[in-house]
Scaffold this motif. Structure first.
Motif, PDB file in Angstrom:
ATOM      1  N   MET A   1      -2.014   1.016  -7.795  1.00 47.16           N
ATOM      2  CA  MET A   1      -3.734   1.801  -7.107  1.00 47.16           C
ATOM      3  C   MET A   1      -4.171   2.515  -7.753  1.00 47.16           C
ATOM      4  SD  MET A   1      -4.536   0.438  -3.962  1.00 47.16           S
ATOM      5  CE  MET A   1      -4.928   1.211  -2.595  1.00 47.16           C
ATOM      6  N   PRO A   2      -5.693   2.849  -7.991  1.00 43.78           N
ATOM      7  CA  PRO A   2      -6.313   3.523  -8.457  1.00 43.78           C
ATOM      8  C   PRO A   2      -6.421   4.715  -7.274  1.00 43.78           C
ATOM      9  CG  PRO A   2      -7.507   1.586  -8.856  1.00 43.78           C
ATOM     10  CD  PRO A   2      -6.508   0.845  -7.689  1.00 43.78           C
ATOM     11  N   SER A   3      -6.503   6.158  -7.820  1.00 43.09           N
ATOM     12  CA  SER A   3      -6.711   7.337  -6.853  1.00 43.09           C
ATOM     13  C   SER A   3      -8.552   7.331  -6.138  1.00 43.09           C
ATOM     14  CB  SER A   3      -6.169   7.953  -7.646  1.00 43.09           C
ATOM     15  OG  SER A   3      -7.358   8.695  -9.094  1.00 43.09           O
ATOM     16  N   LYS A   4      -9.241   7.261  -7.527  1.00 43.82           N
ATOM     17  CA  LYS A   4     -10.495   6.894  -6.994  1.00 43.82           C
ATOM     18  C   LYS A   4     -11.359   5.913  -6.004  1.00 43.82           C
ATOM     19  CE  LYS A   4     -11.750   9.677 -11.270  1.00 43.82           C
ATOM     20  NZ  LYS A   4     -12.928   9.687 -12.582  1.00 43.82           N
ATOM     21  N   THR A   5     -12.419   6.701  -5.614  1.00 42.79           N
ATOM     22  CA  THR A   5     -12.181   5.492  -3.996  1.00 42.79           C
ATOM     23  C   THR A   5     -12.907   4.515  -3.940  1.00 42.79           C
ATOM     24  OG1 THR A   5     -12.586   7.867  -2.933  1.00 42.79           O
ATOM     25  CG2 THR A   5     -13.937   5.546  -1.969  1.00 42.79           C
ATOM     26  N   ARG A   6     -14.184   4.676  -5.302  1.00 38.87           N
ATOM     27  CA  ARG A   6     -14.918   3.083  -5.296  1.00 38.87           C
ATOM     28  C   ARG A   6     -13.431   1.898  -6.238  1.00 38.87           C
ATOM     29  NH1 ARG A   6     -19.821   2.563  -6.010  1.00 38.87           N
ATOM     30  NH2 ARG A   6     -21.516   4.568  -5.115  1.00 38.87           N
ATOM     31  N   ALA A   7     -12.611   1.888  -7.172  1.00 41.16           N
ATOM     32  CA  ALA A   7     -11.157   1.210  -7.778  1.00 41.16           C
ATOM     33  C   ALA A   7     -10.492   1.347  -6.506  1.00 41.16           C
ATOM     34  CB  ALA A   7     -10.924   1.979  -8.669  1.00 41.16           C
ATOM     35  N   ARG A   8      -9.821   1.950  -6.244  1.00 41.44           N
ATOM     36  CA  ARG A   8      -9.280   1.892  -4.818  1.00 41.44           C
ATOM     37  C   ARG A   8      -9.803   1.077  -3.415  1.00 41.44           C
ATOM     38  NH1 ARG A   8      -5.054   4.957  -2.754  1.00 41.44           N
ATOM     39  NH2 ARG A   8      -4.483   4.737  -0.625  1.00 41.44           N
ATOM     40  N   TYR A   9     -10.648   0.474  -2.754  1.00 42.50           N
ATOM     41  CA  TYR A   9     -11.423  -0.209  -2.046  1.00 42.50           C
ATOM     42  C   TYR A   9     -11.659  -1.749  -2.961  1.00 42.50           C
ATOM     43  CZ  TYR A   9     -10.303   2.797   1.624  1.00 42.50           C
ATOM     44  OH  TYR A   9      -9.472   4.186   3.190  1.00 42.50           O
ATOM     45  N   ASN A  10     -11.765  -1.036  -3.864  1.00 41.47           N
ATOM     46  CA  ASN A  10     -12.127  -2.537  -4.896  1.00 41.47           C
ATOM     47  C   ASN A  10     -10.564  -2.949  -5.099  1.00 41.47           C
ATOM     48  OD1 ASN A  10     -13.024  -4.425  -6.381  1.00 41.47           O
ATOM     49  ND2 ASN A  10     -12.633  -3.972  -8.211  1.00 41.47           N
ATOM     50  N   VAL A  11      -9.209  -2.817  -4.946  1.00 37.35           N
ATOM     51  CA  VAL A  11      -7.995  -3.086  -5.072  1.00 37.35           C
ATOM     52  C   VAL A  11      -7.841  -3.567  -3.556  1.00 37.35           C
ATOM     53  CG1 VAL A  11      -5.713  -2.655  -5.114  1.00 37.35           C
ATOM     54  CG2 VAL A  11      -7.051  -1.723  -7.045  1.00 37.35           C
TER      55      VAL A  11
ATOM     56  N   LEU B   1       0.338  -1.254  -0.067  1.00 32.69           N
ATOM     57  CA  LEU B   1       0.034  -0.028   0.111  1.00 32.69           C
ATOM     58  C   LEU B   1       1.057   1.283  -0.253  1.00 32.69           C
ATOM     59  CD1 LEU B   1      -3.138  -1.150   2.662  1.00 32.69           C
ATOM     60  CD2 LEU B   1      -3.084  -0.361   0.300  1.00 32.69           C
ATOM     61  N   TYR B   2       1.773   1.465   0.517  1.00 24.55           N
ATOM     62  CA  TYR B   2       3.054   2.649   0.662  1.00 24.55           C
ATOM     63  C   TYR B   2       3.107   2.847  -0.652  1.00 24.55           C
ATOM     64  CZ  TYR B   2       6.816   5.505   2.113  1.00 24.55           C
ATOM     65  OH  TYR B   2       7.959   5.978   2.078  1.00 24.55           O
ATOM     66  N   LEU B   3       4.344   1.047  -1.045  1.00 22.43           N
ATOM     67  CA  LEU B   3       4.747   1.615  -1.774  1.00 22.43           C
ATOM     68  C   LEU B   3       3.433   2.126  -3.539  1.00 22.43           C
ATOM     69  CD1 LEU B   3       7.190  -1.061  -1.955  1.00 22.43           C
ATOM     70  CD2 LEU B   3       8.056   1.108  -1.390  1.00 22.43           C
ATOM     71  N   ALA B   4       3.164   1.757  -3.529  1.00 18.93           N
ATOM     72  CA  ALA B   4       1.078   2.437  -4.355  1.00 18.93           C
ATOM     73  C   ALA B   4       1.499   3.499  -4.326  1.00 18.93           C
ATOM     74  CB  ALA B   4       0.329   1.567  -4.586  1.00 18.93           C
ATOM     75  N   GLU B   5       0.879   3.891  -2.996  1.00 14.74           N
ATOM     76  CA  GLU B   5       1.378   5.376  -3.276  1.00 14.74           C
ATOM     77  C   GLU B   5       1.944   6.311  -3.164  1.00 14.74           C
ATOM     78  OE1 GLU B   5      -0.810   6.455   0.903  1.00 14.74           O
ATOM     79  OE2 GLU B   5      -2.503   5.257   0.832  1.00 14.74           O
TER      80      GLU B   5
ATOM     81  N   LEU C   1      -8.328  -9.680 -10.401  1.00 16.73           N
ATOM     82  CA  LEU C   1      -8.660  -9.861  -9.219  1.00 16.73           C
ATOM     83  C   LEU C   1      -9.269  -8.153  -8.846  1.00 16.73           C
ATOM     84  CD1 LEU C   1      -6.449 -11.372  -6.523  1.00 16.73           C
ATOM     85  CD2 LEU C   1      -8.952 -12.464  -7.683  1.00 16.73           C
ATOM     86  N   ALA C   2      -9.440  -7.084  -9.641  1.00 11.94           N
ATOM     87  CA  ALA C   2      -9.481  -6.201  -9.018  1.00 11.94           C
ATOM     88  C   ALA C   2      -9.985  -4.775 -10.043  1.00 11.94           C
ATOM     89  CB  ALA C   2      -9.029  -5.163  -7.888  1.00 11.94           C
ATOM     90  N   GLY C   3      -9.950  -5.906 -11.443  1.00 14.37           N
ATOM     91  CA  GLY C   3     -10.490  -5.416 -12.619  1.00 14.37           C
ATOM     92  C   GLY C   3      -9.293  -4.870 -13.310  1.00 14.37           C
ATOM     93  N   ASP C   4      -7.924  -4.003 -12.988  1.00 12.83           N
ATOM     94  CA  ASP C   4      -7.177  -4.049 -13.971  1.00 12.83           C
ATOM     95  C   ASP C   4      -5.738  -3.977 -12.702  1.00 12.83           C
ATOM     96  OD1 ASP C   4      -8.209  -2.634 -15.600  1.00 12.83           O
ATOM     97  OD2 ASP C   4      -7.363  -0.572 -14.685  1.00 12.83           O
ATOM     98  N   TYR C   5      -4.768  -5.186 -13.602  1.00 10.69           N
ATOM     99  CA  TYR C   5      -3.796  -5.227 -12.477  1.00 10.69           C
ATOM    100  C   TYR C   5      -3.564  -4.278 -11.407  1.00 10.69           C
ATOM    101  CZ  TYR C   5       1.087  -7.365 -11.912  1.00 10.69           C
ATOM    102  OH  TYR C   5       2.605  -7.922 -11.489  1.00 10.69           O
TER     103      TYR C   5
END
Length: 229
Positions: free
Chosen positions: A86-96, A76-80, A153-157
């Motif tokens: 790791m998407p920035s928009k809330t829905r996609a982010r929490y899907n990941v 999570l840290y490295l993605a940020e 798993l969460a849509g995009d890789y």
């Protein structure tokens, strides 16, 4: 530069895969868990749970060194930090996030316990083997059902795939499990073909095989785990 405290295990591979995918500069600091190096005082300062991987990011928040343990937190840290996988928009982010937590809370523990009782336990306990094998199969079915409707798993890789792949890739040794899960097999093939994934799982993969003798078993699973420090 990131110091990665590492041994070539599924949890270690999660982080090398991410680092290779993003091209971040990193240095491997080996932690030989069979020799008990995870209990060294200097390592416990950054990983108090005496588990690897752990990192020190020498260009952490505020430009200061920052240490972190737990593979999911590191991802999570490295993605940020990089803004990647790791998407920035809330829905996609929490899907990941939910699929990352699925790995951390389910896939890792269940596959790990199955591997322990099948290959590492000093005695075969049929109930334990059956229990963790059944749960591992159930989790594969969850993955198969998800991948029937999504490429990853969460849509995009994403970091969810990076976290899960190292724990389930061993299913290749059981072709009957792949035959009944074509979407899972397609996903395994797609991730395994990625050049960065190949590089990530190759880190320290040339170590000579070591038998799990009584000393190593005691270090990994014995009373040393419970010593007060």
């Amino acid at each position: 530069m990131i110091d990665l405290y590492y041994w070539p295990t599924p949890n270690g591979h999660k982080i090398t895969i991410f680092l290779e995918e993003t091209g971040l500069d990193y240095k491997i600091v080996p932690v030989n868990i069979r020799k008990g190096e995870q209990f060294a005082p200097e390592f416990l300062k950054i990983s108090p749970n005496n588990r690897m991987p752990a990192i020190i990011d020498h260009d952490g928040p505020g430009g200061k060194p920052f240490s972190l343990f737990e593979s999911g937190a590191i991802l999570l840290y490295l993605a940020e930090k990089t803004g990647k996988f790791m998407p920035s928009k809330t829905r996609a982010r929490y899907n990941v996030v939910q699929w990352l937590m699925f790995q951390m809370a389910g896939v890792g523990p269940m596959f790990g316990q199955r591997g322990h009782f099948v290959r590492a336990a000093p005695e075969k306990i049929p109930y334990a083997i059956e229990r963790y094998t059944n749960e591992s199969r159930r989790l594969l079915n969850v993955i198969e059902n998800r991948l029937a409707e999504s490429a990853y798993l969460a849509g995009d890789y994403s970091i969810a795939d990076m976290a899960t792949y190292p724990w389930v890739v061993g299913t290749r040794r059981e072709p009957e499990q792949l035959e009944s899960r074509p979407n899972f097999k397609r996903w395994l093939d797609a991730i395994g073909a990625r050049p960065a994934v190949k590089r990530g799982v190759a880190v320290m993969a040339d170590l000579p095989p070591e038998p799990l003798d009584d000393q190593a078993r005691s270090i990994l699973y014995g009373t040393k785990q419970f010593e007060r420090r």
